[in-house]
Every structure is written in C-alpha cells, then in structure tokens.
Design an enzyme around this catalytic site. Sequence first.
Site, PDB file in Angstrom:
ATOM      1  N   HIS A 161      11.122 -37.643  17.112  1.00  0.00           N
ATOM      2  CA  HIS A 161      11.353 -38.177  15.731  1.00  0.00           C
ATOM      3  C   HIS A 161      11.101 -39.633  15.823  1.00  0.00           C
ATOM      4  CE1 HIS A 161      11.510 -34.192  14.145  1.00  0.00           C
ATOM      5  NE2 HIS A 161      12.577 -34.204  14.391  1.00  0.00           N
ATOM      6  N   ARG A 268      -5.643 -31.022  14.502  1.00  0.00           N
ATOM      7  CA  ARG A 268      -4.607 -30.162  15.329  1.00  0.00           C
ATOM      8  C   ARG A 268      -4.142 -28.760  14.434  1.00  0.00           C
ATOM      9  NH1 ARG A 268      -2.279 -35.428  17.370  1.00  0.00           N
ATOM     10  NH2 ARG A 268      -2.382 -35.332  19.671  1.00  0.00           N
ATOM     11  N   GLU A 398      -8.327 -32.470  29.587  1.00  0.00           N
ATOM     12  CA  GLU A 398      -6.960 -32.665  29.724  1.00  0.00           C
ATOM     13  C   GLU A 398      -6.367 -32.053  30.900  1.00  0.00           C
ATOM     14  OE1 GLU A 398      -5.100 -31.518  25.721  1.00  0.00           O
ATOM     15  OE2 GLU A 398      -6.121 -29.825  25.796  1.00  0.00           O
ATOM     16  N   ASP A 422      -2.129 -35.072  27.817  1.00  0.00           N
ATOM     17  CA  ASP A 422      -1.832 -34.131  28.822  1.00  0.00           C
ATOM     18  C   ASP A 422      -2.452 -34.518  30.192  1.00  0.00           C
ATOM     19  OD1 ASP A 422      -0.412 -32.066  27.555  1.00  0.00           O
ATOM     20  OD2 ASP A 422      -1.873 -31.494  26.195  1.00  0.00           O
ATOM     21  N   ARG A 432       5.472 -34.892  30.125  1.00  0.00           N
ATOM     22  CA  ARG A 432       4.863 -35.949  28.847  1.00  0.00           C
ATOM     23  C   ARG A 432       5.973 -36.394  27.755  1.00  0.00           C
ATOM     24  NH1 ARG A 432       0.385 -32.999  25.163  1.00  0.00           N
ATOM     25  NH2 ARG A 432       1.206 -34.403  23.288  1.00  0.00           N
ATOM     26  N   CYS A 469      -9.254 -38.710  22.471  1.00  0.00           N
ATOM     27  CA  CYS A 469      -8.252 -38.227  21.250  1.00  0.00           C
ATOM     28  C   CYS A 469      -6.761 -38.447  21.655  1.00  0.00           C
ATOM     29  CB  CYS A 469      -8.656 -36.918  20.725  1.00  0.00           C
ATOM     30  SG  CYS A 469      -8.469 -35.578  21.550  1.00  0.00           S
TER      31      CYS A 469
HETATM   32  C1  PEP Z   1      -3.810 -34.819  24.335  1.00  0.00           C
HETATM   33  O1  PEP Z   1      -3.236 -34.161  24.992  1.00  0.00           O
HETATM   34  O2  PEP Z   1      -4.156 -36.059  24.540  1.00  0.00           O
HETATM   35  C2  PEP Z   1      -4.091 -34.462  22.939  1.00  0.00           C
HETATM   36  C3  PEP Z   1      -4.826 -34.915  22.003  1.00  0.00           C
HETATM   37  O3  PEP Z   1      -3.704 -33.313  22.506  1.00  0.00           O
HETATM   38  P1  PEP Z   1      -1.893 -32.844  22.066  1.00  0.00           P
HETATM   39  O4  PEP Z   1      -1.116 -34.345  22.124  1.00  0.00           O
HETATM   40  O5  PEP Z   1      -1.987 -32.348  20.668  1.00  0.00           O
HETATM   41  O6  PEP Z   1      -1.545 -32.048  23.313  1.00  0.00           O
HETATM   42 MG    MG Z   2      -3.260 -31.767  24.700  1.00  0.00          MG
END
Ligand code: PEP
Ligand code: MG
Length: 537
Positions: A161, A268, A398, A422, A432, A469
């Site tokens: 958060h 998303r 990813e 990812d 991550r 993205c």
């Molecule tokens: C990513 O993995 O970079 C991505 C944009 O998807 P998320 O963060 O929703 O897993």
């Molecule tokens: Mg992802």
Amino acid sequence: MQEFDVAEQGKGANVEQQAFARATEEASAQLDLVKAQLTDPAKQAILSMHQELLQDPDLLAQTYAGLAEGKSAAWSWRAAFSAYSARLEAQDNPLLRERANDIRDVGRRVLALLAGVKQAALELPDGSILIAEDLAPSDTASLDPAKVRGFCTRTGGATSHVAILARSLGIPAICGISQSALKLPEGLQVILNGNEGTLAIAPTPADLAAAEQDIARLAERRAAEAKSSMLPAQTSDGSRIDVVANIRNAADAREAVAKGAEGVGLLRSEFLFDNRDTAPTEEEQAAEYCAVADALGKDRPLVVRTLDVGGDKPLSYLPLPKEDNPFLGLRGIRVSLDRPDLLRTQLRAILQAAPLTQLHIMFPMVASLEELRAAKAVLAQEQAALGVSGVKVGIMIEVPSAAVLAARFAPEVDFFSIGTNDLTQYVLAMDRGHPQLAKQADALHPGVLAMIALTCEGARAHGKWVGVCGGLASDERAAPLLVGMGVTELSVSTPAVASVKATLARWSLADCQQLAKDVLALSTVTDVRHHLNQHAR
Ligand code: PEP
Ligand code: MG
C-alpha cells in the site's frame, strides 16, 4: 503501537453483542468520514475493503463463538482478527501478507472503540520523512500529503500500500529500507532520494541546499510538463509513440484521458473479479468494459487483458489447489484455459465493447504457442457467434520463453505488450514482492533488457508493434531506451503520462537508438542506471 487492556469475561452475551455491533457500525462510519476527505480512488478502495472486512463471515463467526462462551466483545474480536491475520501472515504470498496488515489495521480500529480508547493519529511536522517498520493502510490513506515529503518502510515491496500511495501522490519512497534506519532519532535531518533508493543521514548544509534546489527544479519541470500533457506524444523529430495508461475501471479511464493518456494499454480486468463472492456475470462485465470504451471513444485504443489471477492473486469463488510456488503455478492464461467457461463469458463481454472503441484483447502469462492457439480458438468461436470482427489480438510478454520465441509468436498475433514486472521476476528468479530483493529485482538489469530487445526484434521481423505495460514504462529515464529498442507504445501509470510525453519530446529517434545500442552493451544494472542518469534530459 498502542496496546489495549481488555477484560476476558463479558457482561452477558446480549450486552456484548450490542457493544460489538455498535463498535463495528461506528468503525464503518469513521471509515466513511476518512473516505469522504480523499480524492484518490485507490486510497478510497483500501478503506472500502476495510469496511468489507467488518462483515467478513469468518471473522464474525469467530467473534460470535467467543461471545457464546461468555467472553467480552473486545476479547473475542481481538482473538478472531489476530488469529486470522496470523494465518495470512504465514503465507508465502505477498498479497495475502498485505491483507493481514489490513485485517490488523481495521481490527485495531474496532478494538479501540470497544476499549473506549482514542487512537492516536499520526502527528507530523511539515516536511516530514516518515520511517517505519510498516504503515497501517488507514494511516497512509489519511496522511496529510502537504506535510509528508517521503516514506521509508522496512517491509513491503512494489505491491505494498505504501508503494501504491507514494506513486499516486508522486512523492519519493523506499520500501525495504535497512533495519538500522528504524533506530534513527526523531527530528534528524535526512535526504531521501527515491530515484536512487538512498537515505542520506545528517547531511551538510551544502547537501541540503543542493537537495532543496533539485526538488524545486523538479517541481518546476513537472508544472511545465503538465501544461503540454494533452499534446500527442512524439520524439523531437516527429516519430509518433502512443503514451497510454494502465487502468482498472471506467473511473480510471476518465482520469487517464483527462491527464493526456492517448488510450489504454492495459485494463487489468481482474479488478472486476476481486472483492466479490461470485464471478461477475457477462452483463456486469460488459457494462464495465463498455463504460471504459465509452470513456475512451472510437478513436483511442483499449487493450483489455483477460483475467490474470491464480495462486498469487486468489479469488474466493475460484478455488485453486494450494501451491508451493504460486508464481510458477496456475496463473493467468493457464487458469483461463483450465476454466474455459470463465474465459468464454469474459470474451463475450469484452467483445460487446468492440463497436465503441479500438478494441484489443490481450492474453497474460503466455509461455507457449499452444496456449496462444487454444485461447485464440475460443476467441474466434465467440467472435463468429457474435458476428464481431476487427478486434486485434496480442499477448503479454512476461515469461522468458515468450520473449525468446518472439519471432515465432509474432506471425500469430497483432501486437506484444511487455510486462516488465513479471518478466523481471522470471528472468532474475526474484519474487517481485520480496522486501529484501526489491532493489535488486530491477527491470533495467541487462538480462531483462536483452529479453526486451529480443521481443522487439521478433516483432519487427513480422511488422508487429511492441508496447511496454510493466512499471518500467512509467520511468521517464527508461522511455527513450525502450523507444530506441523499437517499442512504440508505453502504457504508464496515469501520474506518469505528462513526464513520459515530455521526455520523449526531448529525444530524436536516432538519439534513442544510439542510447539503446550503448546501454545494451553494458553488463551490470549499476552501469545501466549510471548511463541513463548521465544521459537524462
Ligand atoms: C507485468 O507483469 O509487468 C504487468 C504489467 O502485469 P501485472 O503487474 O498486472 O502482473
Ligand atoms: Mg504480469
């Protein structure tokens, strides 16, 4: 943190039950008040989630069990929420650990009311940098942004958060600072550099003056960038790049457009599925996708990503087996292919937005061509059934296998969008959300950059476009590097739209390409960061 003395024995089940009902109602009313003072939907959502926790059937059942045994409301409630949060805390999954934090936070709010104790609000002088083990979500939501100039927490990675809040306020933060920082005396002067992830202790007057100057320069720059945020994104020599936004819903879409986003590069969709007891129906989903499409209009692109849930992002109504390694388990497209009923419903709902916008559908977590072909076959059937054509289809890059095989995926898609969040965790084998590894799990690692370069080469050979993205797209220093590698769409968080556009306008395409060539020859992430800082414009 405040401790509460509570009596174990109650004054009778009826009395205690009434006291408990009053306290939860009042807690909910308090949260309404705090929410009303907020403008940021992300922060409001955190507090709404706290209100939902007040009605969580498990928590209530455990509390009532205590009351039935003659315990006091405070004692029963504390036992219930402590046990619940401890259970979540013990999970490997960072999102569940984060949820444990929320339960403790709202738990203490109710407990304070039952114990008749006024909870101490965080009192901060102007210009504070807050250093804490962690911040309760409601503390972060109700902090006065005019007084706080930065955060450091020991826990919490990119999904915490605190990180979300810092991003939405546009103030620097370090999540995962060393233990010794917690021992710093109150009132000590420090300099927090969010870009470098450093906290300088007891700076000299000259250091302070230099930092103040940097801050003032940055504020001026941001103000100037905001003025040109509605111009089309392009390099200084006129190469068009799409600067679009990552969003969760129609409200985000409206805000993104108002801040200059040229479309949506990542919806998303899992946010529609979250915080519910049952899956959203086709009609419910279609209404939201159409509202997003309406907000964008016919000329802007909308990329809807199909449901990206699984072991690490669980849904209560989609029971999946417990996995030892959820990040390597049933996630993303693997769940959709395992539950084709969910995928079909979602695709039908998404296709209803086709007449309203430039619709793109994107599959997440694709690792092999068989998965893509299977998903595309379902999509083709639904398109034929609904008579919808002209929809573009792409995949997230990813998983390393997809990057390596980009040239083989490219003929079968319209576009790629690189999910650097990812991709970084899978290329570097670093969780991550891991607090200690947060600094090393860096998307600018040469290993990750090599994968991005491979993806661009594979796409170029077949005339397909590549977007990014993941979080790296929102980093203004990385934008010219990505463009130099061949990326033509950057899907960023809304607060980053203006700065990414302004940065691109300072670079020619040839300079971006030279930068990419130089950076791709470097061997360490430190060298990459150093080079980008040296060449920042
Ligand atoms: C990513 O993995 O970079 C991505 C944009 O998807 P998320 O963060 O929703 O897993
Ligand atoms: Mg992802």
